[in-house]
Motif scaffolding. Structure first.
Motif, PDB file in Angstrom:
ATOM      1  N   VAL A 233       6.019  -0.066 -12.449  1.00  0.00           N
ATOM      2  CA  VAL A 233       6.401   0.331 -14.093  1.00  0.00           C
ATOM      3  C   VAL A 233       5.061   0.938 -14.688  1.00  0.00           C
ATOM      4  O   VAL A 233       5.353   1.708 -15.413  1.00  0.00           O
ATOM      5  CB  VAL A 233       6.748  -1.076 -14.429  1.00  0.00           C
ATOM      6  N   THR A 234       3.888   0.572 -14.177  1.00  0.00           N
ATOM      7  CA  THR A 234       2.841   1.217 -14.834  1.00  0.00           C
ATOM      8  C   THR A 234       2.506   2.645 -14.331  1.00  0.00           C
ATOM      9  O   THR A 234       1.782   3.396 -15.177  1.00  0.00           O
ATOM     10  CB  THR A 234       1.305   0.306 -14.673  1.00  0.00           C
ATOM     11  N   LYS A 235       3.381   3.020 -13.418  1.00  0.00           N
ATOM     12  CA  LYS A 235       3.191   4.476 -13.067  1.00  0.00           C
ATOM     13  C   LYS A 235       4.231   5.154 -13.573  1.00  0.00           C
ATOM     14  O   LYS A 235       4.643   6.561 -13.138  1.00  0.00           O
ATOM     15  CB  LYS A 235       3.300   4.405 -11.540  1.00  0.00           C
ATOM     16  N   ALA A 236       5.125   4.845 -14.641  1.00  0.00           N
ATOM     17  CA  ALA A 236       6.360   5.545 -15.076  1.00  0.00           C
ATOM     18  C   ALA A 236       6.126   6.204 -16.155  1.00  0.00           C
ATOM     19  O   ALA A 236       7.037   6.499 -17.148  1.00  0.00           O
ATOM     20  CB  ALA A 236       7.643   4.198 -15.283  1.00  0.00           C
TER      21      ALA A 236
ATOM     22  N   ARG B 190       0.829  -1.333  -0.103  1.00  0.00           N
ATOM     23  CA  ARG B 190      -0.070   0.117  -0.076  1.00  0.00           C
ATOM     24  C   ARG B 190       1.088   1.205  -0.052  1.00  0.00           C
ATOM     25  O   ARG B 190       0.705   2.247  -0.681  1.00  0.00           O
ATOM     26  CB  ARG B 190      -1.075   0.106   1.277  1.00  0.00           C
ATOM     27  N   LEU B 191       1.982   1.151   0.770  1.00  0.00           N
ATOM     28  CA  LEU B 191       2.949   2.246   0.978  1.00  0.00           C
ATOM     29  C   LEU B 191       3.422   2.653  -0.402  1.00  0.00           C
ATOM     30  O   LEU B 191       3.629   3.988  -0.992  1.00  0.00           O
ATOM     31  CB  LEU B 191       3.611   2.078   2.065  1.00  0.00           C
ATOM     32  N   LEU B 192       4.004   1.804  -1.118  1.00  0.00           N
ATOM     33  CA  LEU B 192       4.825   1.866  -2.116  1.00  0.00           C
ATOM     34  C   LEU B 192       3.962   2.304  -3.463  1.00  0.00           C
ATOM     35  O   LEU B 192       4.352   2.977  -4.221  1.00  0.00           O
ATOM     36  CB  LEU B 192       5.837   0.771  -2.470  1.00  0.00           C
ATOM     37  N   ASP B 193       2.777   1.637  -3.532  1.00  0.00           N
ATOM     38  CA  ASP B 193       1.734   2.109  -4.250  1.00  0.00           C
ATOM     39  C   ASP B 193       1.523   3.243  -4.285  1.00  0.00           C
ATOM     40  O   ASP B 193       1.219   4.192  -5.192  1.00  0.00           O
ATOM     41  CB  ASP B 193       0.708   0.990  -4.348  1.00  0.00           C
ATOM     42  N   ASP B 194       1.495   4.082  -3.035  1.00  0.00           N
ATOM     43  CA  ASP B 194       1.002   5.438  -2.979  1.00  0.00           C
ATOM     44  C   ASP B 194       2.083   6.170  -3.483  1.00  0.00           C
ATOM     45  O   ASP B 194       1.935   7.182  -4.027  1.00  0.00           O
ATOM     46  CB  ASP B 194       0.290   5.631  -1.569  1.00  0.00           C
ATOM     47  N   ILE B 195       3.364   5.868  -2.927  1.00  0.00           N
ATOM     48  CA  ILE B 195       4.393   6.640  -3.038  1.00  0.00           C
ATOM     49  C   ILE B 195       4.775   6.833  -4.580  1.00  0.00           C
ATOM     50  O   ILE B 195       5.298   7.799  -5.111  1.00  0.00           O
ATOM     51  CB  ILE B 195       5.845   6.326  -2.076  1.00  0.00           C
ATOM     52  N   GLY B 196       4.459   5.669  -5.322  1.00  0.00           N
ATOM     53  CA  GLY B 196       4.904   5.505  -6.748  1.00  0.00           C
ATOM     54  C   GLY B 196       4.123   6.642  -7.577  1.00  0.00           C
ATOM     55  O   GLY B 196       4.510   6.803  -8.680  1.00  0.00           O
ATOM     56  N   LYS B 197       3.206   6.996  -6.885  1.00  0.00           N
ATOM     57  CA  LYS B 197       2.171   8.075  -7.941  1.00  0.00           C
ATOM     58  C   LYS B 197       2.944   9.353  -7.768  1.00  0.00           C
ATOM     59  O   LYS B 197       2.713  10.126  -8.833  1.00  0.00           O
ATOM     60  CB  LYS B 197       0.736   8.070  -7.135  1.00  0.00           C
ATOM     61  N   SER B 198       3.683   9.769  -6.965  1.00  0.00           N
ATOM     62  CA  SER B 198       4.249  11.149  -6.485  1.00  0.00           C
ATOM     63  C   SER B 198       5.594  11.113  -6.594  1.00  0.00           C
ATOM     64  O   SER B 198       6.106  12.169  -6.865  1.00  0.00           O
ATOM     65  CB  SER B 198       3.661  11.578  -5.216  1.00  0.00           C
ATOM     66  N   ASP B 199       6.326   9.983  -6.408  1.00  0.00           N
ATOM     67  CA  ASP B 199       7.874  10.014  -6.033  1.00  0.00           C
ATOM     68  C   ASP B 199       8.261   8.740  -6.460  1.00  0.00           C
ATOM     69  O   ASP B 199       8.705   7.844  -5.467  1.00  0.00           O
ATOM     70  CB  ASP B 199       8.240  10.375  -4.574  1.00  0.00           C
TER      71      ASP B 199
END
Length: 433
Positions: free
Chosen positions: A239-242, A206-215
């Motif tokens: 990778v889909t957030k890149a 959950r944490l990395l999924d959230d962080i990946g959206k902004s950082d």
């Protein structure tokens, strides 16, 4: 922001009703350490010194939320009134999900409570299983609590049932919004109590999924701390957030390839292909065509991935394109079954109309048999009858009739029996009647 979308709320509504009727009443006893194995203030879980991000000024009245602004007695009375106001909002709201005004007002009011007061409020609410309003409100309280004291909220929100991991995921997500470095460091600790450590994976996802959206770079730096299977799953998500971050995306894909067997695509590559196919199916196909070291069977499998991605928004076009690039297809491969089932769920009328335009024959019969099965499962019995009646192949027609009868029997035995009685003799014979 702490306000979560309706999708997240809907997920927790569904999850909250799985087996929570026997949860112990937390409100009837003082706050304890039994659920987490520690008390929120224990030194091993002390909040990171980096957790200094100020909270937005969203006080619930003209008064400051600081204790020095009023006497303890006056504050206690005011906090009691605020908590009652919040409970009234949730129990009286005609709609809970997608109610942005309710969520905004809730967090405006909760922002005036200190961390300890939020923890107390959490325990005063009936536990999970005592009603949807209380279930969802507890999750909102946890988020505000965690934003002010992440370790305490994570330790204190457990009530001893299967929703604890979701509750803690909410807590770590809210903590990560105000102090991502502190939340990440917390999850890396090797001395977490077992009751918390068992939820480490779902919290970290959950944490990395959230962080990946902004950082995304910060999320990438955390990947070496993950075990291989967890890293594979997280790489596929990140990778889909890149989009627009090609350098990071290529690094993520390279990391995923390190543990991928020769001739196969990594899970991250497959997720990326599906994501690309939603927007540009030809670009996804071109990516498969230029990929190196993919064996023929893997390329064929990835063709279904493109079908799945394109079908999310345009299922008829997706299946037509798939048939066009696979000419002479006389059967519906198993690799397409789940995609067809999803298309029937989300675009049923459109798919039924397409079936009816298809040339008669074995391939159309197979599409209709699988489609009728999905419709019957969703209790769309009239549409399932319509498809079943057009199937010519005796074996497929029998399969469709039986699945329709079985799903209907589970939903309404009397109506199912009446339908069976209305069938022509040939169909009743296929059912063994």
């Amino acid at each position: 922001m702490l306000l979560r979308g309706g999708i997240a709320i809907a997920v927790f509504v569904l999850a909250g009703w799985i087996g929570y009727g026997t949860a112990p009443r937390v409100a009837d006893s003082p706050r304890s350490t039994t659920a987490s194995g520690i008390s929120p203030g224990d030194p091993p879980l002390a909040r990171s010194s980096e957790s200094k991000t100020p909270r937005p000024d969203s006080t619930f009245s003209a008064r400051s939320s600081k204790r020095s602004d009023e006497s303890p007695e006056a504050r206690a009375r005011r906090i009691t009134a605020v908590k009652q106001r919040i409970k009234d909002l949730w129990t009286q709201a005609p709609e809970l999900s997608l109610n942005w005004e309710l969520q905004a007002e809730t967090h405006r009011l909760l922002a005036g409570l200190e961390a300890e007061e939020l923890g107390t409020f959490f325990t005063e609410l009936p536990p999970m299983g005592n009603g949807t309003a209380h279930l969802l409100l507890r999750l909102e309280v946890v988020k505000e609590w965690a934003a002010k004291d992440g370790p305490a909220a994570i330790a204190g929100c457990a009530v001893g049932n299967r929703i604890d991991s979701l509750c803690r995921a909410n807590a770590i997500g809210a903590w990560g919004e105000v102090d991502p470095a502190g939340a990440l460091a917390f999850l890396r600790r090797e001395d977490l109590p077992p009751a918390i450590a068992e939820h480490r994976r779902v919290m970290r996802w959950r944490l990395l999924d959230d962080i990946g959206k902004s950082d995304l770079a910060l999320a990438e730096r955390e990947l070496p701390y993950l075990k291989e299977d967890e890293r594979k799953s997280m790489l596929a998500t990140l990778v889909t957030k890149a989009a627009g971050q090609d350098e990071i995306r290529e690094r993520l894909l390279a990391m995923a390839r390190e543990s991928t067997p020769e001739g196969k695509a990594s899970q991250a590559e497959e997720f990326l292909l599906r994501d690309i196919a939603e927007k540009d199916p030809q670009a996804a196909l071109d990516r498969i065509g230029t990929a190196e070291n993919l064996d023929p069977e893997e390329r064929k499998r990835l063709d279904f991935t493109v079908l799945s991605g394109q079908a999310n928004h345009a299922p008829v076009a997706a299946f037509e394109d798939w048939l066009a690039r696979n000419p002479g297809q006389d059967s519906l491969p198993e690799g397409a079954w789940n995609t067809l089932a999803s298309a029937m769920n989300d675009h049923g009328p459109e798919m039924i109309a397409w079936f009816e335009r298809m040339p008669a024959g074995g391939l159309r019969d197979q599409f209709q048999e699988r489609g009728a099965r999905s419709l019957a499962k969703n209790q769309l019995f009239d549409d399932a009858i319509r498809l079943t009646g057009s199937i010519a192949d005796p074996a497929l027609r029998t399969s469709s009739l039986r699945s329709l009868r079985d799903f209907w029997n589970n939903a309404d035995p009397a109506a199912a029996a009446k339908w069976v009685e209305s069938l022509p003799g040939t169909d009743r014979s296929l059912l063994g009647e």
